[in-house]
Design a protein around this motif. Structure first.
Motif, mmCIF file in Angstrom:
data_model
loop_
_atom_site.group_PDB
_atom_site.id
_atom_site.type_symbol
_atom_site.label_atom_id
_atom_site.label_comp_id
_atom_site.label_asym_id
_atom_site.label_seq_id
_atom_site.Cartn_x
_atom_site.Cartn_y
_atom_site.Cartn_z
ATOM 1 N N GLU A 123 10.516 29.872 -11.429
ATOM 2 C CA GLU A 123 11.725 29.858 -12.257
ATOM 3 C C GLU A 123 12.479 28.560 -12.029
ATOM 4 O O GLU A 123 12.158 27.778 -11.129
ATOM 5 C CB GLU A 123 12.624 31.053 -11.908
ATOM 6 N N LYS A 124 13.472 28.326 -12.862
ATOM 7 C CA LYS A 124 14.358 27.172 -12.691
ATOM 8 C C LYS A 124 15.744 27.691 -12.335
ATOM 9 O O LYS A 124 16.259 28.603 -12.959
ATOM 10 C CB LYS A 124 14.392 26.328 -13.965
ATOM 11 N N LEU A 125 16.335 27.104 -11.312
ATOM 12 C CA LEU A 125 17.631 27.542 -10.799
ATOM 13 C C LEU A 125 18.672 26.457 -10.977
ATOM 14 O O LEU A 125 18.382 25.275 -10.778
ATOM 15 C CB LEU A 125 17.528 27.881 -9.308
ATOM 16 N N GLN A 126 19.883 26.875 -11.346
ATOM 17 C CA GLN A 126 21.013 25.951 -11.341
ATOM 18 C C GLN A 126 21.698 26.050 -9.993
ATOM 19 O O GLN A 126 22.100 27.135 -9.571
ATOM 20 C CB GLN A 126 21.998 26.298 -12.451
ATOM 21 N N ILE A 127 21.814 24.911 -9.305
ATOM 22 C CA ILE A 127 22.410 24.889 -7.969
ATOM 23 C C ILE A 127 23.428 23.760 -7.902
ATOM 24 O O ILE A 127 23.116 22.607 -8.201
ATOM 25 C CB ILE A 127 21.333 24.687 -6.879
ATOM 26 N N VAL A 128 24.641 24.096 -7.516
ATOM 27 C CA VAL A 128 25.680 23.092 -7.309
ATOM 28 C C VAL A 128 25.532 22.555 -5.890
ATOM 29 O O VAL A 128 25.459 23.321 -4.926
ATOM 30 C CB VAL A 128 27.077 23.687 -7.521
ATOM 31 N N CYS A 129 25.476 21.237 -5.769
ATOM 32 C CA CYS A 129 25.202 20.610 -4.467
ATOM 33 C C CYS A 129 26.209 19.494 -4.200
ATOM 34 O O CYS A 129 26.527 18.704 -5.093
ATOM 35 C CB CYS A 129 23.775 20.051 -4.464
ATOM 36 N N GLY A 130 26.697 19.429 -2.965
ATOM 37 C CA GLY A 130 27.657 18.399 -2.600
ATOM 38 C C GLY A 130 27.086 17.321 -1.703
ATOM 39 O O GLY A 130 27.820 16.448 -1.236
#
Length: 201
Positions: A123-130
């Motif tokens: 699957e493809k995941l949306q991940i917020v990364c800092g």
């Protein structure tokens, strides 16, 4: 997912953690040699302790033991023998996965955050990364929803400054790797690392 056994340190008890909690409010239900641990607030089962553990297994090594299909089947039989209410239904799919950052965009409401689209094979995941070093086309380690970090943190769906995030792109320190660098930044894997492969933590 792992279970833990340390006969010298804590006695003949197999620890089966299912979820992490950030408070000390929980109750116990005892079924012969099995103790069910329940979060008082959510009423979720957060784990089990199996006492007299060595009497149920022909061999039981000290340390961190991977919970695979065979061990889960054995535990389900043990729970049945001890008349434990409910089923031991555990998702054994890998929670730490090699991901491929296929797209990256600035966060509309936070200068230091970026919104990543990460392919994890299935699957493809949306991940917020800092992390300052995250970039497009990197191979990275992704902790999926339900992963328990070495620190005890459970990865849950989150919303960071108005953007949904479904997982975490990990640093070496967060993964508990030896000799992890002190500098902030995600762990970038070699480009030939296979996307979707389980990453052992």
């Amino acid at each position: 997912m792992y279970v833990f056994y340390n006969n010298k340190g804590i006695g003949d008890v197999l620890l089966i953690p299912l979820k992490s909690i950030d408070h000390a409010k929980f109750t116990y239900e005892t079924y012969n040699d099995v103790v069910k641990i329940i979060d008082n607030e959510t009423k979720e089962v957060i784990g089990y302790n199996l006492f007299q553990a060595s009497s149920y297994f022909s061999t039981l090594e000290n340390g961190k033991l991977k919970l695979d299909e065979q061990l889960l089947e054995e535990l389900q039989g043990i729970f049945k023998k001890n008349d434990v209410e409910g089923t031991l239904d555990i998702d054994l799919s890998p929670k730490f996965i090699v991901g491929h950052v296929i797209d990256i965009a600035p966060h509309e409401n936070a200068d230091k955050l970026r919104v990543c689209q990460v392919d994890v094979g299935t699957e493809k995941l949306q991940i917020v990364c800092g992390a300052p070093n995250v970039d497009k086309d990197q191979k990275v380690v992704v902790a999926k929803i339900g992963a328990i970090m070495p620190s005890g943190l459970e990865i849950k769906p989150s919303n960071l400054r108005g953007v949904d995030s479904f997982g975490m792109i990990c640093s070496q320190k967060e993964l508990g790797l030896p000799n992890a660098p002190k500098e902030k930044g995600i762990y970038v894997l070699p480009q030939d690392t296979k996307t979707g492969k389980e990453f052992a933590v």
